[in-house]
Design a protein around this motif. Structure first.
Motif, PDB file in Angstrom:
ATOM      1  N   ARG A   1       5.195   0.025  -7.966  1.00  0.00           N
ATOM      2  CA  ARG A   1       4.141  -0.031  -7.349  1.00  0.00           C
ATOM      3  C   ARG A   1       3.149   0.891  -8.063  1.00  0.00           C
ATOM      4  O   ARG A   1       3.304   1.879  -8.635  1.00  0.00           O
TER       5      ARG A   1
ATOM      6  N   ARG B   1      -5.806   2.501   5.618  1.00  0.00           N
ATOM      7  CA  ARG B   1      -5.967   0.973   5.233  1.00  0.00           C
ATOM      8  C   ARG B   1      -7.510   0.567   4.925  1.00  0.00           C
ATOM      9  O   ARG B   1      -7.676   0.079   3.753  1.00  0.00           O
TER      10      ARG B   1
ATOM     11  N   ASP C   1       8.134  -2.564  -6.110  1.00  0.00           N
ATOM     12  CA  ASP C   1       7.775  -3.414  -5.378  1.00  0.00           C
ATOM     13  C   ASP C   1       8.284  -4.823  -5.579  1.00  0.00           C
ATOM     14  O   ASP C   1       8.463  -5.582  -4.562  1.00  0.00           O
TER      15      ASP C   1
ATOM     16  N   GLU D   1      -1.528  -2.218  -1.063  1.00  0.00           N
ATOM     17  CA  GLU D   1      -1.058  -2.636   0.119  1.00  0.00           C
ATOM     18  C   GLU D   1      -0.934  -1.435   1.363  1.00  0.00           C
ATOM     19  O   GLU D   1      -0.311  -1.851   2.476  1.00  0.00           O
ATOM     20  N   SER D   2      -1.607  -0.458   1.058  1.00  0.00           N
ATOM     21  CA  SER D   2      -1.548   0.561   1.868  1.00  0.00           C
ATOM     22  C   SER D   2      -0.042   1.437   2.171  1.00  0.00           C
ATOM     23  O   SER D   2       0.220   1.989   3.391  1.00  0.00           O
TER      24      SER D   2
ATOM     25  N   ARG E   1      -9.052  -0.630   1.190  1.00  0.00           N
ATOM     26  CA  ARG E   1      -9.864  -1.671   1.162  1.00  0.00           C
ATOM     27  C   ARG E   1     -11.154  -1.483   0.388  1.00  0.00           C
ATOM     28  O   ARG E   1     -11.658  -2.378  -0.434  1.00  0.00           O
TER      29      ARG E   1
ATOM     30  N   ARG F   1     -10.165  -1.170  -3.194  1.00  0.00           N
ATOM     31  CA  ARG F   1      -9.935  -2.436  -3.883  1.00  0.00           C
ATOM     32  C   ARG F   1     -11.358  -3.080  -4.027  1.00  0.00           C
ATOM     33  O   ARG F   1     -11.229  -4.205  -5.137  1.00  0.00           O
TER      34      ARG F   1
END
Length: 264
Positions: A126, A185, A107, A144-145, A189, A192
Motif C-alpha cells: 500500500r 474518507r 495490498d 482506499e482510506s 477523496r 485523489r
C-alpha cells in the motif's frame, strides 16, 4: 440346385470365409482403444509420481519481489511456505490469505508456482496518501482510506491530515453526523482529485467539517477546497487559477464556477 457345380460351391465357400469387414474394423478399433487406455494409465501414473512422489518437483526456494518497506525475510516468515513439500500440493490461496491478513501493508499478493522447485511471492505494498499524527507516531492511510500501518518517522512527501473538528458548535454536529472515519474518507477523496503539481507540494489537508476542507502548501499558500464533491471540476479550476494568478497566496475553488484568489 441339383445343377450346381462343384466349382460354384467352392467359390461361394471362399467368398463367405473369414470375418465380415465391419467386424474386423471394430476389432482393430477395440485393440487401439485398449492400447491407448493402457498408455494413458502409465502416463498418468508417471505424472502423479513425478508431481507427488519424487524429489524432482519439491519446494526448494521462495522468492519475494515488489517489497519497498517490508523486507523479503519478513514476507517469507509470514508466508510460511512448506519447504520440501511437493510443489503441486502447496496451498497458494492459503498463503495469500495469510499474508494479507497478517501484514496489512500488503495490498495485493500473487503466489505463483515456478516449476520445478520455486514459489514466487509477488507483493504490492500500500502507498500512503495521508498521515495522521498520534502520540508522536504517524498512521499511514492509503487511497482506499485504509489505515494500515503506524510508523515512527513520517515518509517524505506525504501530507499530514489535520482534523480540527471542534467538540461543540457546528463542527461538532458534522462530527456526530459523519463520524471521524467518514471525514477521513472525504479528505482522501480530495487528495485523489488534487492536480499532481499541487499534490507534490501539499503539506497538510485540514478538515473542519465535511464541506470545509482546505490544503496548506509547502510555501505557505492555501487552497480552500470545500467538500469533496465536484473534485475533477475543482482540480481543473485550480490549475487555471494558478496560471492566471501565480503570485496569489490564497485560492478558493469551493465553488468551481466562481473561483477566487487573493494576496500576492
Amino acid at each position: 440346385m441339383a445343377g450346381t457345380t462343384t466349382a460354384e460351391r467352392g467359390g461361394r465357400q471362399r467368398e463367405s470365409s473369414g470375418p465380415p469387414p465391419v467386424r474386423g474394423l471394430r476389432r482393430r478399433h477395440l485393440r487401439l482403444i485398449i492400447i491407448l487406455t493402457v498408455a494413458l494409465v502409465f502416463l498418468g501414473s508417471g505424472t502423479f509420481w513425478l508431481l507427488y512422489g519424487s524429489d524432482l518437483a519439491r519446494v526448494e526456494r521462495v522468492s519475494v519481489s515488489g517489497t519497498r518497506v517490508l523486507t523479503p525475510g519478513q514476507v517469507r516468515e509470514v508466508a510460511d511456505v512448506p519447504l520440501g513439500e511437493p510443489l503441486a500440493m502447496v496451498d497458494t490461496g492459503a498463503i495469500a490469505t495469510r499474508l494479507r491478513r497478517e501484514v496489512p501493508r500488503i495490498d495485493t499478493v500473487d503466489v505463483i508456482r515456478s516449476w520445478p522447485h520455486e514459489i514466487r511471492l509477488e507483493i504490492t505494498e500500500r502507498t500512503p496518501v495521508l498521515l495522521m499524527e498520534k502520540g508522536g507516531e504517524f498512521i499511514e492511510i492509503d487511497a482506499e482510506s485504509v489505515r494500515y500501518a503506524t510508523v515512527s518517522k513520517a515518509p517524505r512527501g506525504v501530507p499530514r491530515l489535520e482534523l480540527t473538528v471542534r467538540r461543540s458548535g457546528a463542527t461538532a454536529a458534522s462530527l456526530r453526523r459523519f463520524g471521524e472515519a467518514r471525514l477521513v474518507r472525504e479528505a482522501v477523496r480530495v487528495v485523489r482529485e488534487v492536480p499532481d503539481s499541487v499534490a507534490r507540494v501539499t503539506r497538510s489537508v485540514n478538515v473542519r467539517t465535511h464541506d470545509d476542507i482546505s490544503l496548506k502548501l509547502t510555501d505557505g499558500r492555501e487552497v480552500v477546497w470545500g467538500s469533496a464533491e465536484k473534485g475533477a471540476a475543482k482540480a481543473r479550476t485550480l490549475t487555471a487559477l494558478l496560471k492566471v494568478a501565480p503570485d496569489a497566496r490564497h485560492f478558493d475553488v469551493s465553488v468551481p464556477t466562481a473561483p477566487a484568489s487573493s494576496g500576492g
